[in-house]
Design an enzyme around this catalytic site. Structure first.
Site, mmCIF file in Angstrom:
data_model
loop_
_atom_site.group_PDB
_atom_site.id
_atom_site.type_symbol
_atom_site.label_atom_id
_atom_site.label_comp_id
_atom_site.label_asym_id
_atom_site.label_seq_id
_atom_site.Cartn_x
_atom_site.Cartn_y
_atom_site.Cartn_z
ATOM 1 N N ASN A 257 0.826 -1.205 0.000
ATOM 2 C CA ASN A 257 0.000 0.000 0.000
ATOM 3 C C ASN A 257 0.856 1.249 0.000
ATOM 4 O O ASN A 257 1.991 1.232 0.476
ATOM 5 C CB ASN A 257 -0.869 0.088 1.275
ATOM 6 N N GLY B 239 1.241 -1.445 3.762
ATOM 7 C CA GLY B 239 0.602 -2.706 3.369
ATOM 8 C C GLY B 239 1.243 -3.796 4.216
ATOM 9 O O GLY B 239 2.463 -3.792 4.409
ATOM 10 N N ALA C 152 4.191 -5.782 2.469
ATOM 11 C CA ALA C 152 5.428 -5.003 2.322
ATOM 12 C C ALA C 152 6.035 -4.711 3.685
ATOM 13 O O ALA C 152 7.261 -4.801 3.865
ATOM 14 C CB ALA C 152 5.133 -3.700 1.577
ATOM 15 N N ASN C 153 5.202 -4.365 4.668
ATOM 16 C CA ASN C 153 5.724 -4.061 5.999
ATOM 17 C C ASN C 153 6.442 -5.263 6.611
ATOM 18 O O ASN C 153 7.533 -5.142 7.166
ATOM 19 C CB ASN C 153 4.585 -3.664 6.946
ATOM 20 N N ASN D 100 -3.841 -10.805 16.524
ATOM 21 C CA ASN D 100 -3.873 -10.001 17.744
ATOM 22 C C ASN D 100 -5.122 -10.437 18.504
ATOM 23 O O ASN D 100 -5.853 -11.335 18.060
ATOM 24 C CB ASN D 100 -3.802 -8.495 17.445
ATOM 25 N N GLY E 79 -0.477 -6.115 22.384
ATOM 26 C CA GLY E 79 -0.119 -4.707 22.539
ATOM 27 C C GLY E 79 0.974 -4.540 23.588
ATOM 28 O O GLY E 79 1.957 -5.284 23.605
ATOM 29 N N ASP F 277 2.938 -5.915 12.257
ATOM 30 C CA ASP F 277 3.738 -6.300 11.076
ATOM 31 C C ASP F 277 5.203 -6.503 11.449
ATOM 32 O O ASP F 277 5.855 -7.438 10.973
ATOM 33 C CB ASP F 277 3.625 -5.225 9.990
HETATM 34 P P1 ADP Z 1 -1.456 -5.089 16.104
HETATM 35 O O1 ADP Z 1 -0.694 -3.866 15.717
HETATM 36 O O2 ADP Z 1 -1.488 -6.120 15.043
HETATM 37 O O3 ADP Z 1 -2.803 -4.834 16.742
HETATM 38 P P2 ADP Z 1 -0.433 -5.408 18.814
HETATM 39 O O4 ADP Z 1 -1.014 -4.083 19.167
HETATM 40 O O5 ADP Z 1 -0.866 -6.578 19.612
HETATM 41 O O6 ADP Z 1 -0.573 -5.760 17.263
HETATM 42 O O7 ADP Z 1 1.160 -5.234 18.963
HETATM 43 C C1 ADP Z 1 2.078 -6.136 18.447
HETATM 44 C C2 ADP Z 1 3.339 -6.091 19.274
HETATM 45 O O8 ADP Z 1 3.844 -4.754 19.316
HETATM 46 C C3 ADP Z 1 3.155 -6.484 20.729
HETATM 47 O O9 ADP Z 1 3.254 -7.881 20.874
HETATM 48 C C4 ADP Z 1 4.292 -5.722 21.404
HETATM 49 O O10 ADP Z 1 5.518 -6.416 21.262
HETATM 50 C C5 ADP Z 1 4.401 -4.453 20.586
HETATM 51 N N1 ADP Z 1 3.642 -3.339 21.183
HETATM 52 C C6 ADP Z 1 2.460 -2.819 20.761
HETATM 53 N N2 ADP Z 1 2.062 -1.793 21.546
HETATM 54 C C7 ADP Z 1 3.025 -1.648 22.497
HETATM 55 C C8 ADP Z 1 3.232 -0.761 23.612
HETATM 56 N N3 ADP Z 1 2.357 0.206 23.920
HETATM 57 N N4 ADP Z 1 4.366 -0.923 24.367
HETATM 58 C C9 ADP Z 1 5.253 -1.883 24.073
HETATM 59 N N5 ADP Z 1 5.120 -2.753 23.041
HETATM 60 C C10 ADP Z 1 4.038 -2.634 22.265
#
Ligand code: ADP
Length: 302
Positions: A11, A39, A42-43, A181, A219, A251
């Site tokens: 993208n 995208g 790509a990411n 996720n 997250g 990604d």
């Molecule tokens: P997506 O972006 O697919 O929703 P997540 O939000 O679960 O995925 O995040 C993926 C990974 O990114 C997590 O497993 C973690 O390692 C890292 N991450 C995301 N947000 C944070 C944060 N606020 N602090 C530290 N690491 C983070």
């Protein structure tokens, strides 16, 4: 150097930073604007390439993607299997990020939706165990075909079911590592999104998913790993960081996981590496620009 094939999307990302996300009917002024390559395909390709893997990307773009392809090449990604579609524009993502790092994204699939059976290389897996990484930003038939072909040819199949949509159980059974996720996990299982980590652990522990292993990203809480149905769930916490922009965190996670698995790492070690890489990526703006290089991850500070 491990080889990885990514089958997925490319993208053009338009990233607008705002004070607060606009409500329906509201117009807000951007504080900052940036355009770049994005995208999920790509990411994830760039994330793995920055960590040292030899990455081939299988995708479709529009005739307007010359700059994007040059950027991917500059990252060391092999784009010889990226077809140019004369009838559709390159996929586009309009990303709006607020001061707290929260975001909303609208995607126009464009050429990604036109990726076709004939675009998929006959030999998807070039050496036994090679990692093939697939996401849901292409047509479901292509996801199914890529996963099944990779499995049949002896690849290690990593599937990131994002964005969420139903997946054929026959396809899930051919996946080595499923990487949703929390929202995607709940959606795959037809369950409500868990409100707490304990609820999430419970959901994963009892989930009837026929793939070999499931890695759920959480997250700021890191990730859960379930290696086999009934074998229990391990928690890999994320380092505490100042999150600036979480676009592309998942990604980075998937690309880093593929890189580590390609190097022969066991899953728990690969998940730890992926958590560290993704947590590093959220400390900078943009999907690809904040993805770490191997040397940054190996530095003792993170
Ligand atoms: P997506 O972006 O697919 O929703 P997540 O939000 O679960 O995925 O995040 C993926 C990974 O990114 C997590 O497993 C973690 O390692 C890292 N991450 C995301 N947000 C944070 C944060 N606020 N602090 C530290 N690491 C983070």
């Amino acid at each position: 150097m491990p080889s990885i094939t990514v089958v997925g999307s490319v993208n053009r990302d338009l990233v607008l930073s705002v004070e607060g996300l606009p409500h329906p009917g509201e117009t807000v002024l951007a504080r900052h604007f940036a355009e770049g390559a994005g995208g999920k395909g790509a990411n994830q390709a760039v994330a793995a390439a920055r960590l040292g893997s030899r990455v081939r990307l299988v995708a479709r773009v529009g005739a307007d993607a010359v700059g994007l392809l040059a950027a991917l090449r500059a990252e060391g990604v092999d784009v010889t299997a990226v077809r140019t579609d004369e009838r559709h524009p390159t996929g586009l993502a309009a990303v709006v990020v607020d001061g707290a790092g929260e975001n909303t994204i609208v995607v126009n699939a464009g050429a990604n939706a036109a990726l076709a059976v004939e675009d998929l290389p006959e030999r998807l897996v070039r050496s036994l165990g090679e990692v093939v990484l697939v996401q849901n930003e292409i047509a479901p038939e292509l996801v199914d075909l890529a996963v099944l072909r990779a499995r049949e040819q002896g690849g290690t199949v990593v599937f990131n079911p994002a964005p969420a949509r139903p997946v054929d159980p026959r396809v899930l059974a051919a996946v080595d590592v499923l990487v949703p996720n929390l929202g995607e996990l709940a959606s795959l299982l037809g369950a409500a999104r868990p409100a707490t980590l304990n609820e999430a652990r419970d959901l994963l522990e009892h989930a009837a998913l026929p793939c070999r292993a499931v890695v759920v990203t959480l997250g700021a809480d890191g990730a859960f790993l379930r290696e086999a149905h009934g074998a229990g769930v391990a928690h890999v916490p994320a380092p505490r960081v100042d999150a600036v922009d979480t676009v592309g965190a998942g990604d980075t996670f998937c690309g880093a996981l593929a890189d580590a698995l390609g190097r022969g790492a066991a899953l728990p070690a690969a998940v730890e590496r992926a958590v560290r890489a993704a947590s590093h990526a959220v400390t900078g703006l943009g999907a690809q620009s904040s993805m770490p290089y191997a040397a940054q991850l190996d530095a003792p500070s993170l």
